[in-house]
Design a protein around this motif. Structure first.
Motif, PDB file in Angstrom:
ATOM      1  N   SER A 368      15.716   6.663  63.001  1.00  0.00           N
ATOM      2  CA  SER A 368      15.880   5.766  64.145  1.00  0.00           C
ATOM      3  C   SER A 368      15.605   4.326  63.742  1.00  0.00           C
ATOM      4  O   SER A 368      16.269   3.390  64.214  1.00  0.00           O
ATOM      5  CB  SER A 368      14.966   6.189  65.302  1.00  0.00           C
ATOM      6  OG  SER A 368      13.603   6.103  64.918  1.00  0.00           O
ATOM      7  N   THR A 369      14.634   4.120  62.843  1.00  0.00           N
ATOM      8  CA  THR A 369      14.337   2.777  62.343  1.00  0.00           C
ATOM      9  C   THR A 369      15.499   2.256  61.501  1.00  0.00           C
ATOM     10  O   THR A 369      15.893   1.090  61.605  1.00  0.00           O
ATOM     11  CB  THR A 369      13.049   2.804  61.491  1.00  0.00           C
ATOM     12  OG1 THR A 369      11.988   3.340  62.282  1.00  0.00           O
ATOM     13  CG2 THR A 369      12.671   1.414  61.026  1.00  0.00           C
ATOM     14  N   PHE A 370      16.060   3.124  60.682  1.00  0.00           N
ATOM     15  CA  PHE A 370      17.221   2.793  59.856  1.00  0.00           C
ATOM     16  C   PHE A 370      18.383   2.293  60.719  1.00  0.00           C
ATOM     17  O   PHE A 370      19.042   1.305  60.384  1.00  0.00           O
ATOM     18  CB  PHE A 370      17.611   4.046  59.062  1.00  0.00           C
ATOM     19  CG  PHE A 370      18.978   4.031  58.445  1.00  0.00           C
ATOM     20  CD1 PHE A 370      19.225   3.318  57.284  1.00  0.00           C
ATOM     21  CD2 PHE A 370      20.017   4.760  59.002  1.00  0.00           C
ATOM     22  CE1 PHE A 370      20.484   3.315  56.704  1.00  0.00           C
ATOM     23  CE2 PHE A 370      21.273   4.775  58.436  1.00  0.00           C
ATOM     24  CZ  PHE A 370      21.514   4.049  57.267  1.00  0.00           C
ATOM     25  N   LEU A 371      18.617   2.953  61.847  1.00  0.00           N
ATOM     26  CA  LEU A 371      19.721   2.564  62.731  1.00  0.00           C
ATOM     27  C   LEU A 371      19.545   1.148  63.281  1.00  0.00           C
ATOM     28  O   LEU A 371      20.525   0.425  63.487  1.00  0.00           O
ATOM     29  CB  LEU A 371      19.840   3.556  63.895  1.00  0.00           C
ATOM     30  CG  LEU A 371      20.259   4.975  63.543  1.00  0.00           C
ATOM     31  CD1 LEU A 371      20.265   5.854  64.796  1.00  0.00           C
ATOM     32  CD2 LEU A 371      21.615   4.993  62.863  1.00  0.00           C
ATOM     33  N   LEU A 372      18.309   0.754  63.535  1.00  0.00           N
ATOM     34  CA  LEU A 372      18.055  -0.573  64.081  1.00  0.00           C
ATOM     35  C   LEU A 372      18.155  -1.652  63.003  1.00  0.00           C
ATOM     36  O   LEU A 372      18.631  -2.753  63.266  1.00  0.00           O
ATOM     37  CB  LEU A 372      16.671  -0.614  64.745  1.00  0.00           C
ATOM     38  CG  LEU A 372      16.496   0.295  65.966  1.00  0.00           C
ATOM     39  CD1 LEU A 372      15.055   0.247  66.457  1.00  0.00           C
ATOM     40  CD2 LEU A 372      17.443  -0.105  67.088  1.00  0.00           C
TER      41      LEU A 372
END
Length: 494
Positions: A368-372
């Motif tokens: 989820s952090t990667f997506l942001l």
């Protein structure tokens, strides 16, 4: 037969060896310029390619994921509708393929230069491999769960075998190439539509929105949910667009190319994300691995078919990323054949998947952090690409894109500093208004830009995508607004 490109070292030959564009044969083309007689694709094929990739359990999951931000149903529906408007960016990022006959990060040489382009190509390769690892990890974990549900707990050796088999299966279609991907995803789209129609029937049979009560989230939280949907949707696919549209004939209508890509992605994305939101309101019981748990809005007997379809769909969507990462590796300058790059990516993904699985890493939080964070580089890159496209009158000197050291895009040592400066400025601007401080984000990677908490009513907001797009485009236009049109005009005169 061979073409030539004029450069400071004389006429450079570019070989044009005929290849057959056919499904289930290994594609020999990589970042080559696709000859006109090999461009057999039609806009309808581009539509079904994207539809086949996006009709996927991942997008059903994204609908449930944004509900975990604490959104109400109307807020979630609004985020989905607004977020999926950004598939127009995929449409725009598919227009250059038919004009040039080459891939996204070969076209990117026009604004960045052959050597300057290596920076953003590296960013893209890491991004693509990140999505590939996500897909293979979910496939492996879901297969392990299927065995567990039917009474078999796999030991370490068996899990390693699942990883190897999953990686090899994942490699097959990208290895075969563009024609195979187009055909396979088209027919899978038909099957997936029927599957999700059945799933929708189960969901709507139990749907009673009046019983779901949720306090509205703040506008700032809503913007964070929005940027996640933009990242996995229209903006997140822009770096793949020309990799697939390049097999359209040069005379293909730009409007047909645009709408085939934009609608092929947007329609299934909207449908599945809405379905995920509605399923979330029905039950808290989940099916699937923890990281890809989706609401079980269907009967228990449907769990096994659902998980089997999930595996097939995850393998399908991963073909898009694995094919693109291969040609990106070539554009990066790695001396490797396209099929060799696919094999290399497969080995990397299998290794990282094993590390995550056996190292008990918190993959959900990191993903989820990667997506942001990927929006930070992707938004300014896309803005620069499109600004350059407009500045040069929507024309490219194809052979200069293919040349390694010569042609009009070589400039000063293969670097166009206007684009590098604009990319850096756009990334800094995006980091000024980003918010990666959610409960799912690992503490070591949490960060909130200074503007994120600066404005009343928008505390914790995330407008990284807008900052990256606007600043990247504006800075490039200010620095290259005169030189790029002159550059293109000189080629036309010559």
């Amino acid at each position: 037969m061979s073409d030539t490109v004029a450069g400071r070292h004389g006429m450079q030959p570019v070989e044009d060896v005929p290849q057959e564009y056919a499904a289930f044969k290994i594609e020999q083309r990589g970042i080559d310029l696709i000859p006109h007689d090999e461009r057999k694709m039609k806009p309808a094929g581009l539509f079904w390619l994207w539809a086949g990739a996006v009709f996927n359990v991942e997008f059903f999951f994204y609908g449930t994921l944004i509900m975990l931000f604490g959104l109400t149903v109307p807020q979630a529906v609004a985020a989905i509708l607004v977020g999926n408007l950004f598939y127009v960016l995929l449409g725009f990022a598919s227009l250059q393929g038919p004009k040039t006959g080459t891939t996204a990060f070969m076209v990117s040489r026009a604004p960045f230069g052959q050597n300057g382009n290596r920076l953003v190509a590296l960013f893209n390769w890491v991004t693509q491999v990140g999505f590939e690892i996500e897909g293979i990890f979910f496939v492996v974990a879901t297969v392990i769960l299927l065995f567990s549900l039917h009474g078999t707990n796999l030991n370490t050796g068996a899990k390693v075998a699942v990883i190897i088999v999953a990686a090899l299966l994942q490699m097959i279609v990208p290895l075969l190439g563009h024609a195979t991907i187009t055909k396979v995803l088209k027919y899978l789209a038909y099957i997936f539509i029927v599957f999700f129609a059945v799933l929708a029937g189960f969901t709507f049979n139990r749907l009673h929105l009046s019983t779901f009560h949720q306090k509205p989230a703040t506008l700032a939280v809503w913007t964070t949910a929005l940027v996640l949907l933009i990242s996995v949707g229209g903006l997140g696919w822009t770096e793949n667009g020309n990799d697939y549209s390049r097999y359209l004939p040069r005379n293909t209508s730009s409007s047909k190319t645009f709408w085939a890509a934009a609608l092929g992605g947007a329609i299934p994305s909207i449908i599945l994300e809405l379905l995920g939101v509605f399923a979330f309101t029905i039950t808290t019981k989940q099916v699937g691995i923890t990281q890809l748990g989706v609401p079980q809005s269907f009967p228990s007997w449907f769990v096994t078919p659902f998980l089997i379809f999930a595996v097939i769909q995850l393998l399908a969507i991963n073909t898009i990323d694995m094919y693109s990462s291969g040609v990106t590796l070539q554009a990066l300058g790695v001396p490797i054949k396209r099929w060799g790059a696919v094999i290399l990516d497969t080995v990397v993904c299998a290794g990282v998947t094993a590390y995550i699985l056996f190292g008990k890493q918190s993959f959900y939080g990191y993903f989820s952090t990667f997506l942001l964070y990927i929006v930070v580089w992707l938004a300014p890159w896309f803005a620069i690409l499109m600004t350059d496209y407009l500045l040069r009158g929507r024309k490219y000197h194809d052979l200069s894109l293919r040349s390694s050291r010569d042609g009009i895009y070589w400039r000063s040592g293969g670097i166009h500093w206007s684009a590098i400066i604009a990319q850096a400025a756009g990334m800094v601007a995006a980091l000024m208004w980003i918010n990666v401080t959610g409960p799912l984000d690992p503490k070591a990677l949490q960060y909130a830009g200074p503007l994120s908490n600066h404005f009343p009513g928008l505390a914790g907001g995330d407008f990284s995508w807008a900052m990256g797009l606007i600043v990247g485009a504006l800075v490039y236009w200010l620095l290259a607004g005169r030189s790029v049109p002159r550059e293109e005009a000189a080629v036309q005169v010559g």
